[in-house]
Design a protein around this motif. Sequence first.
Motif, PDB file in Angstrom:
ATOM      1  N   ASN A  47       0.799  -1.222   0.000  1.00  0.00           N
ATOM      2  CA  ASN A  47       0.000   0.000   0.000  1.00  0.00           C
ATOM      3  C   ASN A  47       0.838   1.282   0.000  1.00  0.00           C
ATOM      4  OD1 ASN A  47       0.991   0.042   2.561  1.00  0.00           O
ATOM      5  ND2 ASN A  47      -0.949  -0.525   3.552  1.00  0.00           N
ATOM      6  N   GLY A  48       2.163   1.095   0.047  1.00  0.00           N
ATOM      7  CA  GLY A  48       3.024   2.262  -0.077  1.00  0.00           C
ATOM      8  C   GLY A  48       3.122   3.112   1.180  1.00  0.00           C
ATOM      9  N   THR A  49       2.529   2.641   2.292  1.00  0.00           N
ATOM     10  CA  THR A  49       2.594   3.450   3.511  1.00  0.00           C
ATOM     11  C   THR A  49       3.896   3.225   4.265  1.00  0.00           C
ATOM     12  OG1 THR A  49       1.459   1.720   4.719  1.00  0.00           O
ATOM     13  CG2 THR A  49       0.096   3.522   3.879  1.00  0.00           C
ATOM     14  N   VAL A  50       4.602   2.142   3.912  1.00  0.00           N
ATOM     15  CA  VAL A  50       5.853   1.868   4.600  1.00  0.00           C
ATOM     16  C   VAL A  50       6.933   2.787   4.057  1.00  0.00           C
ATOM     17  CG1 VAL A  50       7.562   0.090   5.145  1.00  0.00           C
ATOM     18  CG2 VAL A  50       5.162  -0.538   4.844  1.00  0.00           C
ATOM     19  N   LYS A  51       7.537   3.544   4.965  1.00  0.00           N
ATOM     20  CA  LYS A  51       8.568   4.495   4.548  1.00  0.00           C
ATOM     21  C   LYS A  51       9.876   3.744   4.309  1.00  0.00           C
ATOM     22  CE  LYS A  51      10.244   8.996   5.929  1.00  0.00           C
ATOM     23  NZ  LYS A  51      11.444   8.971   6.713  1.00  0.00           N
ATOM     24  N   VAL A  52      10.520   4.044   3.205  1.00  0.00           N
ATOM     25  CA  VAL A  52      11.772   3.372   2.870  1.00  0.00           C
ATOM     26  C   VAL A  52      12.856   3.732   3.884  1.00  0.00           C
ATOM     27  CG1 VAL A  52      13.639   3.321   1.171  1.00  0.00           C
ATOM     28  CG2 VAL A  52      11.273   3.102   0.425  1.00  0.00           C
ATOM     29  N   PHE A  53      13.618   2.721   4.291  1.00  0.00           N
ATOM     30  CA  PHE A  53      14.677   2.927   5.268  1.00  0.00           C
ATOM     31  C   PHE A  53      16.011   3.121   4.560  1.00  0.00           C
ATOM     32  CE2 PHE A  53      18.166   0.831   7.590  1.00  0.00           C
ATOM     33  CZ  PHE A  53      18.257   1.670   8.693  1.00  0.00           C
ATOM     34  N   PRO A  55      20.002   3.753   5.544  1.00  0.00           N
ATOM     35  CA  PRO A  55      20.947   3.944   6.641  1.00  0.00           C
ATOM     36  C   PRO A  55      21.867   5.118   6.346  1.00  0.00           C
ATOM     37  CG  PRO A  55      21.689   2.166   5.230  1.00  0.00           C
ATOM     38  CD  PRO A  55      20.397   2.655   4.655  1.00  0.00           C
ATOM     39  N   GLY A  56      22.590   5.532   7.352  1.00  0.00           N
ATOM     40  CA  GLY A  56      23.549   6.622   7.152  1.00  0.00           C
ATOM     41  C   GLY A  56      23.011   7.940   7.666  1.00  0.00           C
ATOM     42  N   PRO A  57      23.766   9.018   7.457  1.00  0.00           N
ATOM     43  CA  PRO A  57      23.390  10.323   8.015  1.00  0.00           C
ATOM     44  C   PRO A  57      22.001  10.764   7.550  1.00  0.00           C
ATOM     45  CG  PRO A  57      25.606  10.381   7.062  1.00  0.00           C
ATOM     46  CD  PRO A  57      25.014   9.065   6.691  1.00  0.00           C
ATOM     47  N   ASP A  58      21.282  11.461   8.441  1.00  0.00           N
ATOM     48  CA  ASP A  58      19.922  11.896   8.120  1.00  0.00           C
ATOM     49  C   ASP A  58      19.911  12.960   7.045  1.00  0.00           C
ATOM     50  OD1 ASP A  58      18.853  10.190   9.944  1.00  0.00           O
ATOM     51  OD2 ASP A  58      18.975  11.630  11.590  1.00  0.00           O
ATOM     52  N   ARG A  61      25.571  16.173   4.052  1.00  0.00           N
ATOM     53  CA  ARG A  61      26.511  17.162   4.572  1.00  0.00           C
ATOM     54  C   ARG A  61      27.116  17.906   3.384  1.00  0.00           C
ATOM     55  NH1 ARG A  61      29.048  13.426   7.198  1.00  0.00           N
ATOM     56  NH2 ARG A  61      30.975  13.522   6.024  1.00  0.00           N
TER      57      ARG A  61
ATOM     58  N   TYR B 168      26.619   1.141  10.148  1.00  0.00           N
ATOM     59  CA  TYR B 168      26.768   1.757   8.825  1.00  0.00           C
ATOM     60  C   TYR B 168      27.069   3.241   9.042  1.00  0.00           C
ATOM     61  CZ  TYR B 168      25.889   3.045   4.003  1.00  0.00           C
ATOM     62  OH  TYR B 168      26.039   3.506   2.724  1.00  0.00           O
ATOM     63  N   GLU B 214      29.450   8.967   8.959  1.00  0.00           N
ATOM     64  CA  GLU B 214      28.914   9.957   9.894  1.00  0.00           C
ATOM     65  C   GLU B 214      30.007  10.890  10.419  1.00  0.00           C
ATOM     66  OE1 GLU B 214      25.774  10.368  11.529  1.00  0.00           O
ATOM     67  OE2 GLU B 214      24.657   8.646  10.779  1.00  0.00           O
ATOM     68  N   ARG B 348      10.863  -2.693  -4.903  1.00  0.00           N
ATOM     69  CA  ARG B 348      10.091  -1.833  -3.999  1.00  0.00           C
ATOM     70  C   ARG B 348       9.636  -2.597  -2.759  1.00  0.00           C
ATOM     71  NH1 ARG B 348       7.061   2.772  -3.695  1.00  0.00           N
ATOM     72  NH2 ARG B 348       4.989   2.160  -3.023  1.00  0.00           N
ATOM     73  N   GLN B 352      10.569  -1.951   1.197  1.00  0.00           N
ATOM     74  CA  GLN B 352       9.580  -1.831   2.271  1.00  0.00           C
ATOM     75  C   GLN B 352       9.893  -2.816   3.386  1.00  0.00           C
ATOM     76  OE1 GLN B 352       5.977  -2.427  -0.028  1.00  0.00           O
ATOM     77  NE2 GLN B 352       5.602  -0.226  -0.092  1.00  0.00           N
ATOM     78  N   ALA B 355      12.597  -1.697   5.651  1.00  0.00           N
ATOM     79  CA  ALA B 355      12.129  -0.727   6.644  1.00  0.00           C
ATOM     80  C   ALA B 355      11.464  -1.428   7.821  1.00  0.00           C
ATOM     81  CB  ALA B 355      11.166   0.257   5.988  1.00  0.00           C
TER      82      ALA B 355
END
Lengths: 97, 455
Positions: A47-53, A55-58, A61, B168, B214, B348, B352, B355
């Motif tokens: 359904n596309g509600t899961v936000k892609v994860f 890793p690494g800096p938010d 920079r 990571y 980081e 895709r 998901q 996540a």
Amino acid sequence: MSVSREEVLRIAQLAELDVDEEGLPTLAEQMSRILDYVAQLSAVPANGTVKVFVPGPDAIRFRVDEVVPSQLAFGPEDFAPDFKEGFFVVPKLGQFE
Amino acid sequence: MSDAKAVADRLVKAKRLNALLTPPKELRKSLNTQIAAARPTGVLYGMPVAVKDNICTLEFTTTCGSRILEGYRSPYEATAVAKLKAAGALIAGKTNCDEFAMGSSTEHSAYGRVLHPLDKARVPGGSSGGSAALVGAGALPAALGSETGGSVRQPAAFCGVVGIKPTYGRVSRYGLVAFGSSLDQIGVFGRSVHDAARVLSVISGRDPRDSTCEDRDPLRLPTVPESLQGFVVGLPKEYFPPELDPAVRRACDRAIRMMKELGAAVREVSLPHTPYAVPTYYVIAPAEASSNLARYDGVRYGPRFNGATDLRSLYRSTRGQGFGPEVRRRILVGTYVLSSGYYDAYYRRAQQMRALIAQDFRNVFDRGVDLLFTPTVPSPAFKAGEKLADPIAMYMSDIFTVTANLAGLPAISLPIGRVKGLPIGGQLIGQAFLEDEMIEAAYALERVVPATDEA
């Protein structure tokens, strides 16, 4: 699902990879098994509600926008298969379909 | 401080393992030069550290265990290698590995398989099998490896040594040849937790050349704790399935008992999406690999294979002849899952699921759990050839390690016992950037666990 011989050839073409005739049936069989195996992911709600994860800096920079000389110990003439007068030498382009 | 000759002698003695790709003469010569130039005040002064062959060095070739980079010399070195040298360490040659780090047995190297240091009929694990085998054979105190799905911890478990995969972003990836960029991290092998941890602390920290690294100071080493009082250790039930090898289970039970005796609070937890981790990994990693490995085309680096009459056939023949079967398979699977019409169904979905797997860990850590303890691998080292014909069986060897890569978390494997003489590894998974806590617990466990006793 099963991946056909033709499909393997099509994908190999996309990947710019020669595959030999005799290895094709095994490759098609192994790719089918791998794709069958990963197909269990269809259990995830799509359904596309899961936000892609990621890793690494938010946040990205930023650094000062200035040209820094690359510090290579030696140039491409020492590691390229064919390099002349500042250019990588390749065979003629030929027909790109 | 060790002398160059003694270092080289020990490595050459372990030659039968086929773990080192650097020829003995070249190794001796380089070590002599390096020791003369090493900084005597460095914290790793004189410590020999071998480097997996997918990490760029100026001293030696970087082939990634592949024909497509045969004889390739990098014009720059990895930040991790530069930091080791700045700390006085000696780069003790390049170690054999699965081609482009793709594999779990170090049988997929163009330069031959690596032997297990205790049983030559078995594999040392992979993909960093050369590094693990050399440390396991006592030829070196520490070595660098790399992890995309468990390629340090799995061989560490098989060879009876310590392996750390950092968070990571903890260690710069600059100069680590890219395989799955959102998963790759340089990791460390050591004879002991301390050996591995001090090398990790040296190579960690910010690097302006890697934007995924980081902006943090290098890892500070914790002291060895007297107890585990105050630690809450979670046991994810999905990592202890009924079909787990009984000896692995016994070794884990013993280690858990010891952590309790040290004062840790132990509780069962659940990471419900664990069963999907391997399929998720085998979509994301090949997808990223198919893109990263597009650069090997016979134009810029490595050898060029003959028979090309035009540019496109140069690409195809170089890649077709230069890559081995596992790399070819993964490039094809990666290209397939990213191709038009399949992207949503595979890539895709895998993103998901990744996540959800990361969220599983956050849920557990948010409920007061500090660390997770699990077996590193479901069984001890398997026999060479046993899983070669069946890619899925090989992939299942990573079942307990891929999750930390998918979630970007730090994890350590340490020896916790043996079965019929073969080492068994126990794994601690920590919270992001809390390697110090994870290492502290590993120090405590290492002191009490009978690592070489039968479980």
